[in-house]
Design a protein around this motif. Structure first.
Motif, PDB file in Angstrom:
ATOM      1  N   SER A   1      25.425   6.644 -26.658  1.00  0.00           N
ATOM      2  CA  SER A   1      25.616   5.201 -26.828  1.00  0.00           C
ATOM      3  C   SER A   1      26.866   4.960 -27.648  1.00  0.00           C
ATOM      4  O   SER A   1      27.257   5.798 -28.458  1.00  0.00           O
ATOM      5  N   LYS A   2      27.479   3.832 -27.422  1.00  0.00           N
ATOM      6  CA  LYS A   2      28.645   3.451 -28.237  1.00  0.00           C
ATOM      7  C   LYS A   2      28.606   1.952 -28.490  1.00  0.00           C
ATOM      8  O   LYS A   2      28.466   1.162 -27.562  1.00  0.00           O
ATOM      9  N   ASP A   3      28.705   1.590 -29.759  1.00  0.00           N
ATOM     10  CA  ASP A   3      28.716   0.173 -30.117  1.00  0.00           C
ATOM     11  C   ASP A   3      30.092  -0.214 -30.622  1.00  0.00           C
ATOM     12  O   ASP A   3      30.705   0.522 -31.388  1.00  0.00           O
ATOM     13  N   TYR A   4      30.560  -1.349 -30.195  1.00  0.00           N
ATOM     14  CA  TYR A   4      31.738  -1.955 -30.814  1.00  0.00           C
ATOM     15  C   TYR A   4      31.221  -3.124 -31.629  1.00  0.00           C
ATOM     16  O   TYR A   4      30.985  -4.190 -31.079  1.00  0.00           O
TER      17      TYR A   4
ATOM     18  N   ARG B   1      27.224  -3.560 -27.468  1.00  0.00           N
ATOM     19  CA  ARG B   1      26.935  -2.201 -27.011  1.00  0.00           C
ATOM     20  C   ARG B   1      27.743  -1.953 -25.739  1.00  0.00           C
ATOM     21  O   ARG B   1      27.518  -2.559 -24.707  1.00  0.00           O
ATOM     22  N   ALA B   2      28.732  -1.044 -25.851  1.00  0.00           N
ATOM     23  CA  ALA B   2      29.608  -0.817 -24.705  1.00  0.00           C
ATOM     24  C   ALA B   2      28.970   0.119 -23.699  1.00  0.00           C
ATOM     25  O   ALA B   2      29.043  -0.101 -22.493  1.00  0.00           O
ATOM     26  N   ILE B   3      28.351   1.200 -24.209  1.00  0.00           N
ATOM     27  CA  ILE B   3      27.588   2.053 -23.305  1.00  0.00           C
ATOM     28  C   ILE B   3      26.237   2.337 -23.936  1.00  0.00           C
ATOM     29  O   ILE B   3      26.102   2.447 -25.141  1.00  0.00           O
TER      30      ILE B   3
ATOM     31  N   PRO C   1      34.524   8.859 -31.620  1.00  0.00           N
ATOM     32  CA  PRO C   1      33.225   9.501 -31.711  1.00  0.00           C
ATOM     33  C   PRO C   1      32.129   8.599 -31.155  1.00  0.00           C
ATOM     34  O   PRO C   1      32.267   7.375 -31.179  1.00  0.00           O
ATOM     35  N   PRO C   2      31.055   9.183 -30.618  1.00  0.00           N
ATOM     36  CA  PRO C   2      29.958   8.350 -30.115  1.00  0.00           C
ATOM     37  C   PRO C   2      29.175   7.733 -31.275  1.00  0.00           C
ATOM     38  O   PRO C   2      29.181   8.256 -32.386  1.00  0.00           O
ATOM     39  N   SER C   3      28.532   6.594 -31.014  1.00  0.00           N
ATOM     40  CA  SER C   3      27.686   5.990 -32.047  1.00  0.00           C
ATOM     41  C   SER C   3      26.393   6.776 -32.193  1.00  0.00           C
ATOM     42  O   SER C   3      25.882   6.961 -33.281  1.00  0.00           O
TER      43      SER C   3
ATOM     44  N   PHE D   1      47.849  10.245 -52.999  1.00  0.00           N
ATOM     45  CA  PHE D   1      46.864   9.165 -52.949  1.00  0.00           C
ATOM     46  C   PHE D   1      47.124   8.216 -51.777  1.00  0.00           C
ATOM     47  O   PHE D   1      46.214   7.874 -51.024  1.00  0.00           O
ATOM     48  N   VAL D   2      48.379   7.816 -51.616  1.00  0.00           N
ATOM     49  CA  VAL D   2      48.692   6.858 -50.542  1.00  0.00           C
ATOM     50  C   VAL D   2      48.507   7.510 -49.166  1.00  0.00           C
ATOM     51  O   VAL D   2      47.987   6.880 -48.238  1.00  0.00           O
ATOM     52  N   LEU D   3      48.896   8.774 -49.045  1.00  0.00           N
ATOM     53  CA  LEU D   3      48.679   9.463 -47.768  1.00  0.00           C
ATOM     54  C   LEU D   3      47.187   9.605 -47.477  1.00  0.00           C
ATOM     55  O   LEU D   3      46.750   9.474 -46.336  1.00  0.00           O
ATOM     56  N   PHE D   4      46.409   9.828 -48.518  1.00  0.00           N
ATOM     57  CA  PHE D   4      44.964   9.913 -48.346  1.00  0.00           C
ATOM     58  C   PHE D   4      44.394   8.582 -47.835  1.00  0.00           C
ATOM     59  O   PHE D   4      43.582   8.556 -46.907  1.00  0.00           O
ATOM     60  N   LEU D   5      44.881   7.481 -48.441  1.00  0.00           N
ATOM     61  CA  LEU D   5      44.451   6.157 -47.966  1.00  0.00           C
ATOM     62  C   LEU D   5      44.796   5.979 -46.486  1.00  0.00           C
ATOM     63  O   LEU D   5      43.989   5.502 -45.683  1.00  0.00           O
ATOM     64  N   THR D   6      46.029   6.369 -46.128  1.00  0.00           N
ATOM     65  CA  THR D   6      46.468   6.243 -44.742  1.00  0.00           C
ATOM     66  C   THR D   6      45.557   7.044 -43.812  1.00  0.00           C
ATOM     67  O   THR D   6      45.168   6.584 -42.742  1.00  0.00           O
ATOM     68  N   TYR D   7      45.220   8.243 -44.281  1.00  0.00           N
ATOM     69  CA  TYR D   7      44.334   9.111 -43.504  1.00  0.00           C
ATOM     70  C   TYR D   7      42.998   8.414 -43.250  1.00  0.00           C
ATOM     71  O   TYR D   7      42.485   8.391 -42.130  1.00  0.00           O
ATOM     72  N   ARG D   8      42.458   7.793 -44.296  1.00  0.00           N
ATOM     73  CA  ARG D   8      41.178   7.110 -44.143  1.00  0.00           C
ATOM     74  C   ARG D   8      41.284   5.924 -43.192  1.00  0.00           C
ATOM     75  O   ARG D   8      40.384   5.662 -42.393  1.00  0.00           O
ATOM     76  N   VAL D   9      42.401   5.212 -43.286  1.00  0.00           N
ATOM     77  CA  VAL D   9      42.609   4.068 -42.383  1.00  0.00           C
ATOM     78  C   VAL D   9      42.607   4.551 -40.936  1.00  0.00           C
ATOM     79  O   VAL D   9      41.902   4.013 -40.075  1.00  0.00           O
ATOM     80  N   LEU D  10      43.384   5.616 -40.672  1.00  0.00           N
ATOM     81  CA  LEU D  10      43.479   6.116 -39.296  1.00  0.00           C
ATOM     82  C   LEU D  10      42.128   6.621 -38.808  1.00  0.00           C
ATOM     83  O   LEU D  10      41.740   6.403 -37.658  1.00  0.00           O
ATOM     84  N   GLU D  11      41.412   7.288 -39.701  1.00  0.00           N
ATOM     85  CA  GLU D  11      40.115   7.824 -39.325  1.00  0.00           C
ATOM     86  C   GLU D  11      39.125   6.696 -38.999  1.00  0.00           C
ATOM     87  O   GLU D  11      38.385   6.766 -38.027  1.00  0.00           O
ATOM     88  N   SER D  12      39.181   5.643 -39.815  1.00  0.00           N
ATOM     89  CA  SER D  12      38.227   4.555 -39.581  1.00  0.00           C
ATOM     90  C   SER D  12      38.559   3.803 -38.295  1.00  0.00           C
ATOM     91  O   SER D  12      37.680   3.276 -37.627  1.00  0.00           O
ATOM     92  N   GLN D  13      39.855   3.793 -37.929  1.00  0.00           N
ATOM     93  CA  GLN D  13      40.215   3.125 -36.675  1.00  0.00           C
ATOM     94  C   GLN D  13      39.647   3.868 -35.473  1.00  0.00           C
ATOM     95  O   GLN D  13      39.397   3.284 -34.423  1.00  0.00           O
ATOM     96  N   ARG D  14      39.475   5.169 -35.639  1.00  0.00           N
ATOM     97  CA  ARG D  14      38.862   5.966 -34.574  1.00  0.00           C
ATOM     98  C   ARG D  14      37.451   5.504 -34.270  1.00  0.00           C
ATOM     99  O   ARG D  14      36.992   5.552 -33.148  1.00  0.00           O
ATOM    100  N   TRP D  15      36.745   5.141 -35.324  1.00  0.00           N
ATOM    101  CA  TRP D  15      35.332   4.800 -35.154  1.00  0.00           C
ATOM    102  C   TRP D  15      35.148   3.430 -34.557  1.00  0.00           C
ATOM    103  O   TRP D  15      34.068   3.092 -34.109  1.00  0.00           O
ATOM    104  N   ARG D  16      36.193   2.626 -34.585  1.00  0.00           N
ATOM    105  CA  ARG D  16      36.007   1.268 -34.093  1.00  0.00           C
ATOM    106  C   ARG D  16      36.178   1.166 -32.604  1.00  0.00           C
ATOM    107  O   ARG D  16      36.860   1.954 -31.998  1.00  0.00           O
TER     108      ARG D  16
END
Lengths: 311, 255
Positions: free
Chosen positions: A8-11, A15-17, A52-54, B240-255
């Protein structure tokens, strides 16, 4: 090769999938089919380890996309919906860069670049700047990029979108040759494309699997009746009514002057009765044939039927 | 590590292939040369007068009158230009939709970030190298003290690296290059002017603010004071700033 369980994946709240589970074996060519927004690209992004998947698990060649993401990425070639091209780079340089990025050993880089240039017929443009190439060539560079490290799995998200018919045929041929030695997942909302390339189809609708089957399987399981096409010379007003009176025939519709679509019950075989009627009334048969449900019909049927109970 | 270098090389290549680098480098060198010649002219005028009236000759300090001001000028010019160098790093990748290429490759996010950082600092180093003809000129013609010159250049370079990390952070937040540039310029300038009012305060907060301000670490280095605590500041800042950037990029992955 690819195992997906309860994915599953949520935005945010959307729920997208939703709870996808399926498997793809080595060497298979599988088509993702679905209307826009059905979750095809999301699924592919997850398979390519971009997001990553939800919830749920995805294993690529035995590697979990969350736990062993780098291992999984090594055996994947991905062509996203928008080919990831740097417009200011030269084609050859770009492919060399992607080869190094995909960890092709340094001394094999040149050979693999040559190989994909050959395979995607990009030899003539290898010295040109990507931004100045036509859309068709850019798409091919995108495809070349996906196969540069000779991955086991190719994930192609709408590889023929935005191309002209000749280019579509070329790309399709290329994918067909690739299918001989790779596991391919292909998405599209264009149906004939899937029928020509894929041996198995996964139909997605609103984030859920509407059907998984081989093409032949889909066409037969979904055929709840038979469809006939009738064409006559002498058009009369009551032909439709007359046709509907034949036992076993569910409905008849006029499709054009003298052309009728007849839906009959399964195994009713109304052809004899139809012909008899035509002869008796001397309508003059021009054509009488069985038509198979096209994938288009199946697709519409599946995606519409899903909705009906809910409404 | 190998992929870090591959990414850095590609980014630098795209800098040198685009007119942006040449425009920035030309403007930078022009401003640098202009201030250099100006300072040199006023220095020679003053030392000439000093010799005539006081008979002291070359006792005026070349370091104080030329090297220090030129390093500060260079720092200000870089403050203005680094946001333009860093703005494309992630914004352009997002705009061109090329980020999926990097993300789907067997490359760790850290390596991507480090590659971008190396590329931008490399470009800044290149510009500083081009401008170092003025230092060579001074060494040929005069007798500047070498150590303050070196610590000063190192200080300006470390400051640039801090600004590069800020620029990467800004660039990771948006796909609009102008927003990235303005944001990183604002952040850098804020860190610069933070030190201005501090000299008059003596409270605890004043000391904290003074420590955060980039000027309070740059000034000693330009004056020739080499202190490891300043090096620590720059290193911590960048990390510190590079670490922040890393977290920003990582969190964008999850969205």
């Amino acid at each position: 090769m690819i195992e997906i369980e309860n994915l599953s994946k949520d935005y945010g709240p959307r729920r997208a999938i939703d709870n996808l589970s399926f498997q793809i074996n080595k060497g298979e060519v599988v088509g993702f089919l679905g209307p826009n927004g059905a979750g095809k690209s999301t699924t592919m992004n997850i398979l390519a380890c971009i997001m990553p998947p939800s919830s749920g698990t995805v294993r690529i060649g035995g590697h979990d996309v969350l736990e062993q993401s780098l291992e999984a990425r090594k055996i994947i070639g991905y062509l996203p919906e928008n080919p990831p091209l740097y417009p200011d780079m030269v084609v050859g340089e770009y492919l060399k860069f992607t080869a190094l990025l995909r960890q092709v050993p340094r001394r094999e880089v040149r050979a693999s670049v040559e190989h994909v240039l050959e395979a995607c017929s990009l030899k003539d443009v290898s010295g040109r700047i990507i931004g100045r190439l036509s859309k068709g060539y850019q798409q091919r560079v995108g495809l070349a990029q996906a196969m540069i490290h000779n991955p086991d799995i190719l994930i192609l998200d709408e590889p023929t979108v935005g191309l002209d018919p000749i280019q579509i045929i070329e790309i399709r041929k290329l994918i067909q040759t690739l299918a001989e030695s790779h596991t391919i997942i292909l998405s599209s909302h264009i149906l004939p494309e899937i029928t020509q390339i894929c041996r198995r189809v996964i139909i997605l609708n609103e984030g859920k699997i509407a059907a998984v089957d081989s093409l032949e399987g889909l066409t037969t399981t979904l055929r709840k009746g038979e469809r006939l096409f009738l064409k006559v010379r002498n058009v009369e007003d009551d032909i439709v009514d007359q046709l509907q009176n034949i036992p076993g025939i569910l409905s008849a519709q006029e499709e054009g002057p003298g052309e009728y679509r007849v839906d009959a019950e399964l195994d009713a075989n109304p052809q004899d009765a139809l012909a008899e009627l035509c002869l008796k009334r001397s309508w003059g048969i021009v054509e009488l044939k069985r038509t198979a449900l096209s994938l288009e019909d199946i697709f519409l049927k599946l995606t519409l039927e899903e909705k009906e109970p809910g409404e | 590590m190998r992929t870090t270098w591959i990414i850095a090389k590609r980014d630098m290549g795209s800098f040198f292939a685009s007119p942006v680098f040449y425009v920035i480098a030309t403007v930078f060198l022009f401003l640098h040369s202009f201030t250099f010649l100006n300072l040199l002219d006023s220095f020679s005028g003053q030392s000439f007068q000093a010799e005539r009236f006081l008979g002291q000759g070359m006792s005026l300090s070349l370091n104080e009158m030329v090297v220090e001001p030129i390093l500060f000028n260079m720092a200000v010019t870089l403050l203005l230009m680094i946001p333009v160098i860093t703005m494309r790093s992630f914004s352009e990748e997002k705009k061109n939709k090329t980020l999926p290429l990097l993300l789907s490759s067997p490359v760790h996010l850290k390596e991507i970030l480090l590659g971008k950082f190396l590329a931008c600092t490399g470009v800044v180093a290149m510009m500083m190298l081009l401008s170092s003809y003025s230092a060579g000129f001074l060494i040929l013609l005069g007798e500047p003290e070498i150590n303050p010159l070196l610590t000063g250049l190192l200080g300006v370079f470390l400051m640039s690296a801090c600004f590069v990390s800020l620029g990467l952070l800004a660039s990771s937040l948006t796909e609009n290059q102008i927003i990235a540039a303005v944001l990183s310029f604002g952040l850098a300038l804020f860190l610069w002017i933070l030190g201005w009012g501090v000299e008059n305060t003596s409270s605890g907060w004043g000391e904290v603010v003074a420590y955060i301000s980039i000027l309070s670490h740059l000034v000693p280095m330009v004056r020739g004071v080499f202190d490891t605590s300043d090096l620590m500041y720059f290193a911590t800042f960048i990390f510190f700033v590079l670490f922040l950037t890393y977290r920003v990029l990582e969190s964008q992955r999850w969205r």
